[in-house]
Structures are given as C-alpha cells and as structure tokens.
Scaffold this motif. Sequence first.
Motif, PDB file in Angstrom:
ATOM      1  N   TRP A  78      37.813  35.897  32.676  1.00 48.22           N
ATOM      2  CA  TRP A  78      37.600  37.326  32.858  1.00 48.22           C
ATOM      3  C   TRP A  78      37.240  37.953  31.525  1.00 48.22           C
ATOM      4  O   TRP A  78      37.545  37.414  30.462  1.00 48.22           O
ATOM      5  CB  TRP A  78      38.862  38.003  33.413  1.00 48.22           C
ATOM      6  N   GLY A  79      36.599  39.096  31.610  1.00 43.25           N
ATOM      7  CA  GLY A  79      36.264  39.844  30.410  1.00 43.25           C
ATOM      8  C   GLY A  79      36.274  41.324  30.701  1.00 43.25           C
ATOM      9  O   GLY A  79      36.037  41.761  31.837  1.00 43.25           O
ATOM     10  N   ILE A  80      36.607  42.102  29.670  1.00 39.48           N
ATOM     11  CA  ILE A  80      36.571  43.562  29.746  1.00 39.48           C
ATOM     12  C   ILE A  80      35.871  44.021  28.479  1.00 39.48           C
ATOM     13  O   ILE A  80      36.055  43.424  27.423  1.00 39.48           O
ATOM     14  CB  ILE A  80      37.991  44.160  29.784  1.00 39.48           C
ATOM     15  N   GLY A  81      35.068  45.070  28.588  1.00 36.96           N
ATOM     16  CA  GLY A  81      34.440  45.554  27.374  1.00 36.96           C
ATOM     17  C   GLY A  81      33.925  46.955  27.553  1.00 36.96           C
ATOM     18  O   GLY A  81      33.883  47.485  28.661  1.00 36.96           O
ATOM     19  N   GLU A 104      46.028  49.639  31.476  1.00 38.66           N
ATOM     20  CA  GLU A 104      47.080  48.635  31.649  1.00 38.66           C
ATOM     21  C   GLU A 104      46.533  47.428  32.404  1.00 38.66           C
ATOM     22  O   GLU A 104      46.048  47.547  33.528  1.00 38.66           O
ATOM     23  CB  GLU A 104      48.262  49.246  32.407  1.00 38.66           C
ATOM     24  N   LEU A 105      46.634  46.261  31.764  1.00 33.91           N
ATOM     25  CA  LEU A 105      46.140  45.014  32.360  1.00 33.91           C
ATOM     26  C   LEU A 105      47.310  44.139  32.769  1.00 33.91           C
ATOM     27  O   LEU A 105      48.182  43.844  31.949  1.00 33.91           O
ATOM     28  CB  LEU A 105      45.305  44.236  31.334  1.00 33.91           C
ATOM     29  N   THR A 106      47.323  43.704  34.030  1.00 31.13           N
ATOM     30  CA  THR A 106      48.413  42.815  34.454  1.00 31.13           C
ATOM     31  C   THR A 106      48.083  41.330  34.254  1.00 31.13           C
ATOM     32  O   THR A 106      48.961  40.490  34.328  1.00 31.13           O
ATOM     33  CB  THR A 106      48.763  43.034  35.934  1.00 31.13           C
ATOM     34  N   ARG A 107      46.816  40.996  34.012  1.00 33.48           N
ATOM     35  CA  ARG A 107      46.388  39.617  33.681  1.00 33.48           C
ATOM     36  C   ARG A 107      46.872  38.581  34.685  1.00 33.48           C
ATOM     37  O   ARG A 107      47.311  37.501  34.307  1.00 33.48           O
ATOM     38  CB  ARG A 107      46.870  39.205  32.281  1.00 33.48           C
ATOM     39  N   MET A 118      41.928  32.887  33.662  1.00 31.59           N
ATOM     40  CA  MET A 118      41.425  32.977  32.292  1.00 31.59           C
ATOM     41  C   MET A 118      39.948  33.345  32.236  1.00 31.59           C
ATOM     42  O   MET A 118      39.423  33.643  31.171  1.00 31.59           O
ATOM     43  CB  MET A 118      41.639  31.637  31.579  1.00 31.59           C
ATOM     44  N   ARG A 128      45.247  25.706  38.316  1.00 33.18           N
ATOM     45  CA  ARG A 128      46.352  26.141  37.448  1.00 33.18           C
ATOM     46  C   ARG A 128      45.988  27.285  36.530  1.00 33.18           C
ATOM     47  O   ARG A 128      46.841  28.054  36.125  1.00 33.18           O
ATOM     48  CB  ARG A 128      46.825  24.954  36.630  1.00 33.18           C
ATOM     49  N   TYR A 129      44.728  27.391  36.132  1.00 32.15           N
ATOM     50  CA  TYR A 129      44.324  28.470  35.235  1.00 32.15           C
ATOM     51  C   TYR A 129      43.562  29.558  35.969  1.00 32.15           C
ATOM     52  O   TYR A 129      42.841  30.336  35.364  1.00 32.15           O
ATOM     53  CB  TYR A 129      43.485  27.926  34.081  1.00 32.15           C
ATOM     54  N   THR A 180      41.347  26.389  47.036  1.00 34.65           N
ATOM     55  CA  THR A 180      42.205  25.417  46.349  1.00 34.65           C
ATOM     56  C   THR A 180      42.961  26.095  45.226  1.00 34.65           C
ATOM     57  O   THR A 180      42.529  27.106  44.683  1.00 34.65           O
ATOM     58  CB  THR A 180      41.383  24.271  45.737  1.00 34.65           C
ATOM     59  N   TYR A 181      44.106  25.495  44.843  1.00 39.40           N
ATOM     60  CA  TYR A 181      44.883  26.032  43.744  1.00 39.40           C
ATOM     61  C   TYR A 181      44.338  25.505  42.430  1.00 39.40           C
ATOM     62  O   TYR A 181      44.132  24.311  42.258  1.00 39.40           O
ATOM     63  CB  TYR A 181      46.352  25.626  43.871  1.00 39.40           C
TER      64      TYR A 181
END
Lengths: 359, 359
Positions: free
Chosen positions: B287-290, B278-281, B285, B257-258, B254-255
């Motif tokens: 997600w996490g990076i560390g 380089e993050l294209t995002r 919403m 929006r976020y 399913t779609y």
Amino acid sequence: MRLSLESAPVPAPGPGEVIIQVEAAPINPSDLGLLLAGADVTAAVASGTEDRPVVTAPLPAAAARALRARVDQSLAVGNEGAGTVVAAGSSEAAQRLLGKLVAAAGGSMYSQYRCVDTMFCLELPDGATAAQGASSFVNPMTALGMIETLRLEGHTGLVHTAAASNLGQMLNRLCLEDDVPLVNIVRKQEQEDLLRAAGATYVCNSSAPTFMDDLTTALEASSATLAFDAIGGGKVGSQILTCMEAAASAASGTYSRYGSAVHKQLYIYGGLDRGPTELTRNYGMAWGIGGWLLTPFLQRIGLEGMIRLRDRVAAELTTTFASTYTREVSLAGALSLDAIADYARHATGSKYLIRPASA
Amino acid sequence: MRLSLESAPVPAPGPGEVIIQVEAAPINPSDLGLLLAGADVTAAVASGTEDRPVVTAPLPAAAARALRARVDQSLAVGNEGAGTVVAAGSSEAAQRLLGKLVAAAGGSMYSQYRCVDTMFCLELPDGATAAQGASSFVNPMTALGMIETLRLEGHTGLVHTAAASNLGQMLNRLCLEDDVPLVNIVRKQEQEDLLRAAGATYVCNSSAPTFMDDLTTALEASSATLAFDAIGGGKVGSQILTCMEAAASAASGTYSRYGSAVHKQLYIYGGLDRGPTELTRNYGMAWGIGGWLLTPFLQRIGLEGMIRLRDRVAAELTTTFASTYTREVSLAGALSLDAIADYARHATGSKYLIRPASA
C-alpha cells in the motif's frame, strides 16, 4: 491461536533439493506475525507435555477478522536458519552441498530437518558457524535493500528507526562502508551510546525533549529524504516527515504555498507498534508513505540483483552482517510462556536463536 | 493573518502577454490555503471601509510555525479566472487573443486586471460565458489528472471522497464517458441522490452504519485500487485501504501472511479536514499514501500531455466540465466576515464566484 510441535516425515529430496539438519534459526520480528498472529499473549495458556508443549491464546476481534482466511490452517514457521546438508538430490548443485554448512531462507525453518531448493541455500564461508549463518538472509538483505531503494528512488541519505536493533547496527555498518549518510533514531540513551561507539554520525533520541530540533538539524546536515520505519504505529513516522520538510524549507529559504518540492518518503517495514499511525500532514504535498517488504523488493531487482547482494552477504557474513543473540532455546523452549512473553515484546537488543537439535 | 484589497498599477504587457479584465474567478479549496493561511476565522475581526475592507484573524501556533517563511509578505490570491483581453503584447499569439474571452490559470486572479502569459490562457469556445470559463483549469485538469494517474500507475478503477463536490460531479461525468469504474464516497443522503441522478454506478455513504460493507462490495465489483481523497484528516483514507484489502483478499480467496500482493494506493489531494490522518494499517504491506498536487502532475505528463488535456476541457467546457456556483460576490464582498465564515467551512455543494468588476 494455537502453537504446537508436530512430527512430520522428512521427504526424499528432489533433484535440485537438499535436506538440511537445522542447527540454528533466529526469531525475527517478521516471523512473529505468522507465529503469534496478533494474539494476546498475556492471556496465553500452556498445556501438552514438556516435549510437546501446546500454547493457546485469544485473538483480538480486529486480528480475528483479518485472519479469517487462515482459521484452522496449521502453518509452519521460520523464515531462515542454518545447518548441515545431510542428504542431497541428484543434481550437481545439490550434490555439491552434501556435508556442507548452509544458510537457507526456505521458510518452515523451525524444524529439525528441512527439505529446501538449492536456490534458497547459501554455502557458509569456511570457519563460519551455523549460529553466524542463521540470520544471513532477512536482516542482511533488508539492510542492503534499504540502500538499493535509496539509489533506485534517487535519494542521498537515509533515516532509520529502532536503529539499535540487530538490523539497525548492520545498516549503520553498511552505511559507513558505503558512505551513505544515516540518521539513526533510538529511544534510549544506551542505544545512542551503542551506535555512537559503532561510529554512527547522526543519532537522535526520540525520548529527548529536544528530539524534533535534533532530528531537523541531523536532516539538514545529512539531506536524508528517505526513511525506513520498523515501528509503524504512533507519531514517529509523521515526525520524520515534518522534520524533513523543515530541513528542506530551511535549505530553500523561500516560502512555497504547497510546501517544499522535495519528495519525502517514508517506508514502514515493521510493526513493533501495532497501534494506529498518526499523520499530521504539515509537510506540504510532496510526500509518500508505504509498506516495504523484502520479497517484492527482491522481485523488483531480479535474480541478478539478488545474487549480487547475496555474494556480498557471504563475503562479509561475520563482519558487516554479524548478528548477536541474547538467548538460545530449543524448539520446545521457544513455546514456553516466559519465552513467548519475552520475544513478543519486540524489545530492541533482545534476540532469540532456536536450536532445533537441543532438547 | 491580514486580508485586504490593494491598488496596483497594471503593467504594460510583454510581447507574449495579455491584460485580462477579470470578470469571474472561483474560490477553490486550493485557494484557501494561500488566502486564509490556516487562520482561525471564527476569531476574525473586520476593519477598514466598505470599499477597502481589512480582515485580520489569529494563526494557531502550529500554522504560525509552518508559515515562518511567509510572515510580512503580501501575497495575491486566485489560481484561475476568466475575462476579456483588453490589451495584448506584440506577439502573434497575444494579438490573436485581443478582445477575446479567455480563461487563465495565471495566479493572482482576484484582481480587476491581470497581466498573464498567453501560455496560461485558454480561449473560450463561442457562446461560453466568463462564469462558465472561470473554473476551466483547476477542477477539470485535476479530474483529468486522476484518470491519467490511474492509467500511468496501472490501476483500473477509482475511488473518490467528497464525491458530490463540483470536482466530484465532474469526475463522475468523466468516468462515465471514459468507462472507468468510479466509487463515489459521500457523507449525506442528498449527495448520494445527486450522484445517482447523474448516473453514478457506485455511491457509498460514509455516515451509514453499513459503510464498510457497502464500500467493500463496491470495491469488489469495481476492482478499484486507486483512491483520491479530498478530506485528508480522520479515518476515511485508512478505511478505503482496509476495504480495498478485504476486496482483494476476497478475490484471491487464499491467506497470505503479509496481506494481498495487490498494490493499494491513496492520494490525498485536499485538506477539507486539517486534523490528523489516522491509519490502522490492517491492509498488508502493498500500500501507499501520498500527497497529490496538480502542478507536479502536469510536469510529469509534459507540455504535450497538458495541451491534450486542455483541448478536451475546451471542447467539453459547458458539458463534462461544467461548474455551478451558489453565491457571487464582489472583491470587497469576498472579504465580508459572513462570506469568509461560509467559504472557510468547505461545505460540499457551496461554491463562491468572485466578480471583480462588480462593486
């Protein structure tokens, strides 16, 4: 991407529902993803009639791929708004709201009438107008959510970008009230002046040649280790982490081979710049970046936490949580090419209010 | 940046300490930050004598700024190694190790003799050599730490980059043993062949034109939502998150929006590419990076957790946790310009072992 106004029957409200005649609904950055879908609005074409405008615009290839699951779906827009309850279901909670002015975060609020569960309604305090109540959910709950996140994750000071926005000014008032050190990052001198006039302690202008030094100094003074970034793209998020690390190293005074042990956290909650985020990673190993979204945050704090925050919004609706609008448009007016070109720019300080009852 | 060999007196061991005659110590990527400090080794200059070489190399401006607190400090290097206990303090734990072959994660292991607390010593199993025990801490505990992190944070499958490294091969064996789905990302066909020969289920080659599709397919099959990245710079981390999002969207059908509500996490634990990330995002919403570092992880699981992991390493030292070396050098040999140029390249499959007792 195709925008249009559609006629739809107003449903009869269920027991716990009310029908709101929507009088005011803001265009928030968080509405634009759904409304514009990343389309290239500079190539938008208008058709239809004055009352029933139709706008189409092409999708860049990357947006088209991400939106495959959305193609050919007609989706209503508008996270929040306010208006008068003109019909109510049989429940006591619904009947109590009949004739009252309420704010609602029900989605699909860019409508003349909207059927909403009373759970999503907030009765406006006496004397408040629909325009004052229209933005009582997204920005206030986001600003409160930032401070709650600070407390939940053990930080003591905040950094905020695009800090002269409606949300940013609100956050500044909140942090002053709650004694939370806040480092405001803006891009223009007049934004800096506006925040300083509103009592902001730390304001850094990212256009200044001394920005990195200014920010490091503010971070040393505020001990802020948590940042909320509305911009997303570019280097500012990484610059914040770099300066946090410099401030933490200055505070500890010793060299550590893997960087400071102080955890530095950046949350990206908006996408004013849809371009790539560039990280230079010169901030050791104790850092994190992530998306931050209101709905999962509210799930995290639960219903009681949410009610506590909403009660505060109601009590301070026209003070701490006041919003200002630079332009009011009708539903059809919101689909004019010049209005779209304007609000799609996400310019700080520019904010639209849709008045669905006006022609 | 200045590298040299120094003479220093061997201290008398305290009650809980032992003196190890170091016989083997690996050059791990995690040693190179301290050893080379980001210096430009292509401009390195040798001086000194054959026995006491001295190497100097210039620091790029950015590295120099980050290392201000380190200037003029002489720091010993070598996270781990193995050798024979030749002297022991008065405690029972220390006396028990006298004459034994032990591995130690005591730091400063690029030495002929090293005084280490018994807490940091692991007695090697019968028949194991110093070379086999030299890498018994950093890589094994990191590989085990990845699987522990997966469990602690509620994921069910892993992604790993630079997956043909010594650590990557170890992680592949561990995941096969523990039934954890692992998606291996490599850059070359021979690395893919090596992992497939070792029984790997999912191997994706980032140099292949079909990489993004291959990775998405592997992520759909494995449901991996946690990635450990040894590279750091460039686009691979962001590509992993993009493909995780595509896999999660395909699974939900399913779609939203976020983006999908599935949390996608990337930990950067190495810096084989020191360039910007380089993050294209385009992954919603959630997600996490560390940064991920072994020491804070071990603090997180506590002493009991650490002992549990170390016991497993000891039991499987020459099987699951076996390391291979491509070149052995003396302490002076580790400072030859050709050796430095070679190990500074961080080439997957190339691994140095220092033999401090050899001339």
